[in-house]
Design a protein around this motif. Structure first.
Motif, PDB file in Angstrom:
ATOM      1  N   HIS A 251      -1.394  20.134  27.363  1.00 51.10           N
ATOM      2  CA  HIS A 251      -0.229  20.789  27.991  1.00 51.10           C
ATOM      3  C   HIS A 251      -0.653  22.173  28.460  1.00 51.10           C
ATOM      4  CE1 HIS A 251       4.009  21.445  28.818  1.00 51.10           C
ATOM      5  NE2 HIS A 251       3.985  22.576  28.145  1.00 51.10           N
ATOM      6  N   SER A 252      -0.081  22.626  29.564  1.00 51.77           N
ATOM      7  CA  SER A 252      -0.383  23.972  30.051  1.00 51.77           C
ATOM      8  C   SER A 252       0.858  24.578  30.683  1.00 51.77           C
ATOM      9  CB  SER A 252      -1.532  23.939  31.068  1.00 51.77           C
ATOM     10  OG  SER A 252      -1.165  23.210  32.223  1.00 51.77           O
ATOM     11  N   VAL A 253       1.030  25.873  30.459  1.00 50.02           N
ATOM     12  CA  VAL A 253       2.157  26.617  31.027  1.00 50.02           C
ATOM     13  C   VAL A 253       1.610  27.904  31.617  1.00 50.02           C
ATOM     14  CG1 VAL A 253       4.350  27.770  30.596  1.00 50.02           C
ATOM     15  CG2 VAL A 253       3.780  25.681  29.351  1.00 50.02           C
ATOM     16  N   ARG A 254       1.874  28.131  32.891  1.00 42.71           N
ATOM     17  CA  ARG A 254       1.408  29.354  33.550  1.00 42.71           C
ATOM     18  C   ARG A 254       2.370  30.500  33.252  1.00 42.71           C
ATOM     19  NH1 ARG A 254      -0.593  30.002  39.833  1.00 42.71           N
ATOM     20  NH2 ARG A 254      -0.893  32.262  39.793  1.00 42.71           N
ATOM     21  N   LYS A 255       1.818  31.621  32.832  1.00 38.90           N
ATOM     22  CA  LYS A 255       2.602  32.812  32.545  1.00 38.90           C
ATOM     23  C   LYS A 255       1.969  33.995  33.267  1.00 38.90           C
ATOM     24  CE  LYS A 255       4.494  31.255  28.142  1.00 38.90           C
ATOM     25  NZ  LYS A 255       4.721  31.555  26.713  1.00 38.90           N
ATOM     26  N   GLU A 256       2.528  34.308  34.458  1.00 46.69           N
ATOM     27  CA  GLU A 256       1.999  35.363  35.332  1.00 46.69           C
ATOM     28  C   GLU A 256       0.516  35.108  35.627  1.00 46.69           C
ATOM     29  OE1 GLU A 256       3.039  39.037  33.450  1.00 46.69           O
ATOM     30  OE2 GLU A 256       5.173  38.778  33.884  1.00 46.69           O
ATOM     31  N   SER A 257      -0.358  36.000  35.228  1.00 48.95           N
ATOM     32  CA  SER A 257      -1.782  35.830  35.537  1.00 48.95           C
ATOM     33  C   SER A 257      -2.533  35.068  34.435  1.00 48.95           C
ATOM     34  CB  SER A 257      -2.447  37.198  35.728  1.00 48.95           C
ATOM     35  OG  SER A 257      -2.353  37.958  34.534  1.00 48.95           O
ATOM     36  N   LYS A 258      -1.797  34.608  33.428  1.00 47.86           N
ATOM     37  CA  LYS A 258      -2.397  33.893  32.307  1.00 47.86           C
ATOM     38  C   LYS A 258      -1.915  32.441  32.301  1.00 47.86           C
ATOM     39  CE  LYS A 258      -4.177  37.643  30.185  1.00 47.86           C
ATOM     40  NZ  LYS A 258      -5.590  37.819  29.784  1.00 47.86           N
ATOM     41  N   VAL A 259      -2.549  31.634  31.473  1.00 51.52           N
ATOM     42  CA  VAL A 259      -2.104  30.262  31.284  1.00 51.52           C
ATOM     43  C   VAL A 259      -2.191  29.927  29.796  1.00 51.52           C
ATOM     44  CG1 VAL A 259      -4.425  29.330  31.756  1.00 51.52           C
ATOM     45  CG2 VAL A 259      -2.422  27.848  31.980  1.00 51.52           C
ATOM     46  N   GLU A 260      -1.101  29.380  29.266  1.00 54.05           N
ATOM     47  CA  GLU A 260      -1.042  29.006  27.849  1.00 54.05           C
ATOM     48  C   GLU A 260      -1.376  27.525  27.725  1.00 54.05           C
ATOM     49  OE1 GLU A 260       2.659  28.588  25.115  1.00 54.05           O
ATOM     50  OE2 GLU A 260       2.047  30.716  25.031  1.00 54.05           O
ATOM     51  N   LEU A 261      -2.404  27.218  26.973  1.00 56.07           N
ATOM     52  CA  LEU A 261      -2.932  25.861  26.893  1.00 56.07           C
ATOM     53  C   LEU A 261      -2.802  25.278  25.490  1.00 56.07           C
ATOM     54  CD1 LEU A 261      -6.289  26.578  28.777  1.00 56.07           C
ATOM     55  CD2 LEU A 261      -4.201  25.623  29.758  1.00 56.07           C
ATOM     56  N   ASN A 262      -2.441  23.998  25.438  1.00 57.20           N
ATOM     57  CA  ASN A 262      -2.551  23.219  24.207  1.00 57.20           C
ATOM     58  C   ASN A 262      -3.816  22.391  24.306  1.00 57.20           C
ATOM     59  OD1 ASN A 262      -0.171  24.245  23.291  1.00 57.20           O
ATOM     60  ND2 ASN A 262       1.014  22.360  23.474  1.00 57.20           N
ATOM     61  N   ILE A 263      -4.732  22.625  23.389  1.00 56.45           N
ATOM     62  CA  ILE A 263      -6.050  21.996  23.420  1.00 56.45           C
ATOM     63  C   ILE A 263      -6.232  21.127  22.194  1.00 56.45           C
ATOM     64  CG2 ILE A 263      -8.552  22.482  23.299  1.00 56.45           C
ATOM     65  CD1 ILE A 263      -7.999  25.042  24.887  1.00 56.45           C
ATOM     66  N   VAL A 264      -6.906  19.989  22.387  1.00 53.63           N
ATOM     67  CA  VAL A 264      -7.275  19.117  21.269  1.00 53.63           C
ATOM     68  C   VAL A 264      -8.792  19.100  21.194  1.00 53.63           C
ATOM     69  CG1 VAL A 264      -6.909  16.877  20.180  1.00 53.63           C
ATOM     70  CG2 VAL A 264      -5.277  17.697  21.871  1.00 53.63           C
ATOM     71  N   ALA A 265      -9.330  19.536  20.061  1.00 53.69           N
ATOM     72  CA  ALA A 265     -10.781  19.621  19.913  1.00 53.69           C
ATOM     73  C   ALA A 265     -11.156  19.554  18.441  1.00 53.69           C
ATOM     74  CB  ALA A 265     -11.305  20.918  20.520  1.00 53.69           C
ATOM     75  N   ASP A 266     -12.359  19.074  18.158  1.00 58.21           N
ATOM     76  CA  ASP A 266     -12.836  18.957  16.775  1.00 58.21           C
ATOM     77  C   ASP A 266     -13.109  20.310  16.145  1.00 58.21           C
ATOM     78  OD1 ASP A 266     -12.847  16.125  16.430  1.00 58.21           O
ATOM     79  OD2 ASP A 266     -14.575  16.005  17.759  1.00 58.21           O
ATOM     80  N   PHE A 267     -13.262  21.329  16.959  1.00 60.38           N
ATOM     81  CA  PHE A 267     -13.564  22.667  16.448  1.00 60.38           C
ATOM     82  C   PHE A 267     -12.772  23.691  17.251  1.00 60.38           C
ATOM     83  CE2 PHE A 267     -16.619  21.316  19.616  1.00 60.38           C
ATOM     84  CZ  PHE A 267     -16.597  22.347  20.541  1.00 60.38           C
ATOM     85  N   CYS A 268     -12.655  24.890  16.727  1.00 58.47           N
ATOM     86  CA  CYS A 268     -11.918  25.937  17.428  1.00 58.47           C
ATOM     87  C   CYS A 268     -12.589  26.218  18.765  1.00 58.47           C
ATOM     88  CB  CYS A 268     -11.879  27.201  16.573  1.00 58.47           C
ATOM     89  SG  CYS A 268     -10.906  28.530  17.313  1.00 58.47           S
ATOM     90  N   PRO A 269     -11.861  26.055  19.881  1.00 61.17           N
ATOM     91  CA  PRO A 269     -12.492  26.149  21.196  1.00 61.17           C
ATOM     92  C   PRO A 269     -12.804  27.571  21.657  1.00 61.17           C
ATOM     93  CG  PRO A 269     -10.158  25.763  21.441  1.00 61.17           C
ATOM     94  CD  PRO A 269     -10.442  25.674  19.974  1.00 61.17           C
ATOM     95  N   ASP A 270     -12.178  28.571  21.002  1.00 59.29           N
ATOM     96  CA  ASP A 270     -12.338  29.938  21.473  1.00 59.29           C
ATOM     97  C   ASP A 270     -11.845  30.874  20.366  1.00 59.29           C
ATOM     98  OD1 ASP A 270     -11.208  32.493  22.947  1.00 59.29           O
ATOM     99  OD2 ASP A 270     -12.537  31.510  24.409  1.00 59.29           O
ATOM    100  N   ALA A 271     -12.436  32.047  20.277  1.00 57.54           N
ATOM    101  CA  ALA A 271     -12.042  33.002  19.242  1.00 57.54           C
ATOM    102  C   ALA A 271     -10.581  33.424  19.380  1.00 57.54           C
ATOM    103  CB  ALA A 271     -12.951  34.226  19.306  1.00 57.54           C
ATOM    104  N   ARG A 272     -10.017  33.285  20.585  1.00 58.63           N
ATOM    105  CA  ARG A 272      -8.614  33.666  20.818  1.00 58.63           C
ATOM    106  C   ARG A 272      -7.638  32.557  20.430  1.00 58.63           C
ATOM    107  NH1 ARG A 272      -9.363  34.651  27.069  1.00 58.63           N
ATOM    108  NH2 ARG A 272     -10.730  32.866  26.647  1.00 58.63           N
TER     109      ARG A 272
END
Length: 301
Positions: A251-272
């Motif tokens: 799932h993804s939602v655009r918020k101004e210059s950013k995008v909020e993503l729902n990610i499915v992964a075996d490990f944390c995809p990013d420090a954020r």
């Protein structure tokens, strides 16, 4: 357990090549609603036609209440209701005329059938349209008349293949509610590629991919299997393409210059990224992604 599918395979010729629509599939079905999920081409419709005794499999066995329906299909046909993916109607017939015609094809007693038809039209909220030609029915009404013809013989096994294609959100919600009401001691197999159609009503979810069964669990068990694989990440728009290439984005939602993503992964995809609660769509995408689907297939029961 009423329906027992053992090592089912079905192959067909495509030019000079032999292809498998279903490969070594085993599944046991009990009363309640089984949601059969899978992308287009996963083999769902092929399996539905085999269970409905329309197509004979290349290999394997299917037992209905302990009896072999491949050798003796008439055993199941008396207790079967089937709504195929592409359900044609006779546009010039009225709803009641169409149901009377289908009942005659099924060899049902005429006196009892008239009472059954009246009750089904009432249950499916079609009484007001019973004398209207089917060409005037909406998509939702045609699906309901399709369910009515499948229920004429009060089946113990109801097979419904992709029934919500073309329906609006209200009609889809009404259809789901109807299936919940029809369950009970009846076995309902509901095939779809739309997760939302089954997540609130299915007692069990079976997921197919490339002709094979890769999961068969309760919805809660599927959620548990991906509980530690779901993340939320707010990223820059410039990062979106790279993230979608590297990870499953449900799932993804655009918020101004950013995008909020729902990610499915075996490990944390990013420090954020932060952990989040899983959804059934997360589980479906995780198990049907090529990376996961190629890791192995287990017998489900």
């Amino acid at each position: 357990m009423l329906l027992d599918i053992q090592s089912l395979s079905h192959k067909y010729q495509s030019g000079k090549n032999t292809k498998f629509a279903i490969k070594s599939l085993s599944l046991q079905v009990e009363p309640g609603i089984l949601g059969l999920l899978g992308p287009n081409g996963a083999g769902k419709s092929s399996m539905m036609r085999i269970i409905a005794t329309i197509t004979k499999p290349s290999q394997g066995n299917i037992f209905w209440q302990g009896q072999d329906i491949i050798k003796s299909p008439q055993i199941l046909r008396k207790e079967l209701g089937y709504l195929p993916q592409y359900f044609g109607v006779y546009d010039q017939l009225s709803g009641i005329e169409f149901l009377q015609y289908i009942a005659s094809l099924k060899g049902l007693d005429k006196a009892k059938t008239n009472h059954t038809i009246e009750a089904l039209l009432h249950k499916l909220n079609l009484t007001h349209a019973s004398n209207m030609p089917l060409k005037g029915y909406s998509g939702g009404m045609k699906q309901r008349i399709g369910i009515a013809q499948a229920l004429l013989n009060d089946p113990k096994l109801l097979i419904i293949d992709e029934p919500t294609v073309g329906l609006d959100p209200h009609e889809r919600a009404s259809f789901r509610q109807l299936l919940s009401e029809l369950a009970g001691e009846r076995c309902i197999i509901f095939s779809t590629h739309i997760v939302a159609d089954v997540e609130s009503i299915a007692d069990r979810i079976a997921i197919m991919h490339s002709g094979q069964l890769i999961q068969s669990e309760s919805p809660s068990t599927l959620l548990h299997k991906v509980a530690n694989k779901c993340w939320q990440l707010t990223a820059n728009l410039s990062e979106l393409k790279h993230i979608q290439h590297e990870f499953i984005v449900s799932h993804s939602v655009r918020k101004e210059s950013k995008v909020e993503l729902n990610i499915v992964a075996d490990f944390c995809p990013d420090a954020r990224a932060i952990s989040r609660a899983p959804s059934l769509e997360d589980a479906y995408l995780y198990f049907t992604s090529n990376r996961q689907a190629q890791t192995g297939y287990a017998r489900a029961s």
